[in-house]
Design a protein around this motif. Sequence first.
Motif, PDB file in Angstrom:
ATOM      1  N   LEU A  19       0.813  -1.219   0.000  1.00 20.74           N
ATOM      2  CA  LEU A  19       0.000   0.000   0.000  1.00 20.74           C
ATOM      3  C   LEU A  19       0.843   1.264   0.000  1.00 20.74           C
ATOM      4  O   LEU A  19       0.419   2.294  -0.534  1.00 20.74           O
ATOM      5  N   ILE A  45       0.212   4.101  -2.678  1.00 25.68           N
ATOM      6  CA  ILE A  45       0.043   5.520  -2.313  1.00 25.68           C
ATOM      7  C   ILE A  45       0.995   6.407  -3.111  1.00 25.68           C
ATOM      8  O   ILE A  45       0.600   7.460  -3.633  1.00 25.68           O
ATOM      9  N   TRP A 101      -0.151   9.261  -5.686  1.00 26.36           N
ATOM     10  CA  TRP A 101       0.335  10.627  -5.456  1.00 26.36           C
ATOM     11  C   TRP A 101       0.983  11.191  -6.723  1.00 26.36           C
ATOM     12  O   TRP A 101       0.889  12.375  -7.012  1.00 26.36           O
ATOM     13  N   LEU A 156      -6.448   8.157  -4.097  1.00 26.32           N
ATOM     14  CA  LEU A 156      -5.382   8.311  -3.097  1.00 26.32           C
ATOM     15  C   LEU A 156      -5.973   8.201  -1.683  1.00 26.32           C
ATOM     16  O   LEU A 156      -5.383   7.563  -0.802  1.00 26.32           O
ATOM     17  N   SER A 196      -6.591   4.665  -0.877  1.00 27.36           N
ATOM     18  CA  SER A 196      -5.326   3.972  -0.576  1.00 27.36           C
ATOM     19  C   SER A 196      -4.947   4.155   0.891  1.00 27.36           C
ATOM     20  O   SER A 196      -4.512   3.208   1.551  1.00 27.36           O
ATOM     21  N   PHE A 197      -5.119   5.375   1.417  1.00 27.20           N
ATOM     22  CA  PHE A 197      -4.816   5.634   2.825  1.00 27.20           C
ATOM     23  C   PHE A 197      -5.767   4.872   3.751  1.00 27.20           C
ATOM     24  O   PHE A 197      -5.352   4.365   4.800  1.00 27.20           O
ATOM     25  N   LEU A 222      -4.671   1.324   3.879  1.00 33.24           N
ATOM     26  CA  LEU A 222      -3.475   1.219   4.731  1.00 33.24           C
ATOM     27  C   LEU A 222      -3.874   1.195   6.205  1.00 33.24           C
ATOM     28  O   LEU A 222      -3.303   0.429   7.002  1.00 33.24           O
TER      29      LEU A 222
END
Length: 490
Positions: free
Chosen positions: A337, A341, A345, A456, A459-460, A463
């Motif tokens: 991950l 990220i 980004w 994005l 993705s966080f 995580l």
Amino acid sequence: MVKEITERNKKILLIVLIAGCFLSTLNQTLLNVALSDFMDVFHVTPATVQWLSTGFMLVNGVLVPITAFLMKRFTTRQLFISSMVFLLIGSVLCACAINFGVLLTGRMIQAIGAGIIMPLMMTVILYLYPSEKRGSVMGTIGFAIIFAPAIAPTLSGFIIEYVSWRWLFIGLIPFLCIVIVLAFNYLMNVAETTKAKLDITSVLLSTIGFGCMLFGFSSAGSKGWDNPIVITTIVVGIIVTALFCLRQMKANDPLLNLHVFKYKVFTLTSFINVLITMIMYADLILLPIYLQNGRGFTAFEAGLLLLPGAIVNAFLSPVTGKMYDKHGAKPLFITGLLFVIVSMWGVIGLTESTTYVYLMARTIILRIGLSFISMPLNTAGLNALPRELGSHGSAVNNTIRQLAGAIGTAVVVTVYTIQATPHAAELSMENKSMTAAQLAKLASIFGSSHAYVFMLVFSFVALLFSCFMPKKTAIQKSMPEKAVVQKSQS
């Protein structure tokens, strides 16, 4: 019965299954860059041609929930050979299509075969291999599952540009025939069959529920969220799916056993699975939109950009499988991950001058990240379940993936449209000398960038969920408890 299968037979079985899976997954994404060509050939609208993808996904998604029943009722040989025969018949029909109706019918028949093969293969692995070896085996299978759809755009772009579209299907036929012959000669049955009764009411509820939701979400991107058909189908789908879930919770022999969600690791991997699938589908849509609409690249050039990443992803899959067996899922998920990220980004500020090489390098970074996540994610979830729930866990996983793909596609297209449309209006007001083509290109670039911001965030979130995954030592300590549960249920 499982004990009678030798190591040599296991390898033969895996080779046959991987070959079938490769052709099935290749077929699923092979038409993505060919849709505009079909519009010209058959003189149909974008809304009509989209049914080649939507229809395939609907049939596939509707069939997946009943695969757990099919695996109890029919043998491994019967199901695998049937799936390959459906793919073969569908490919022949598509190759010979004289009109769009025949092409769509062939595509639907292909979807029946594709819907069976993936849950079947996952369940076979659960039966054949102990939990400590499944990571390596799933990594090997990941080579086929990941590599096939990733090279499909490049292959399809080449065929469309230099050969006839019919070769998208003709090329599959000899390979399908070879796999069917191999299956007849070498494929053995893995588990005993039972005379399980089919709950017709549950089948109807799952078909209507999942079918409506898949159709609603997959139509939202093109029709808009305020479209009456979209709203109605999503609402009906949610209500009927809720009724289906309630029935499964109360049934003695459920069509789809939702008790798999009682296992924490399976539930956690399911959440992560939803987010990762949405990110993957979004990238497969956004990148070609940016390259073709925003930058003017051909379908073949857009597909070619994905190829290096696909190759890296495929060859890393067996490596990450072995790493999973050694270190467990948590460190792999977090590592993967972080790569995802970074890759997201890197594309939130796309411009007219973003280089082809930069985008290729960024896609390789994304694919490295996904190779640490995709197959270990499936393995970790299924390893958390007792063997008798394996087929249900696999069916649930695939159903979740289908729904997440449809929702992810709808959401990302909506975000893209919401951002691109007003940006085009602003540009036309600021610079009235711009042509419509220039406006469309700049709006497409702006819309893609903003849609990537959304991915994005996803993705966080993924995580964050990964941080709650237990370490390998904690999972191993819970194994005796799991064994007791398994013994009491059998």
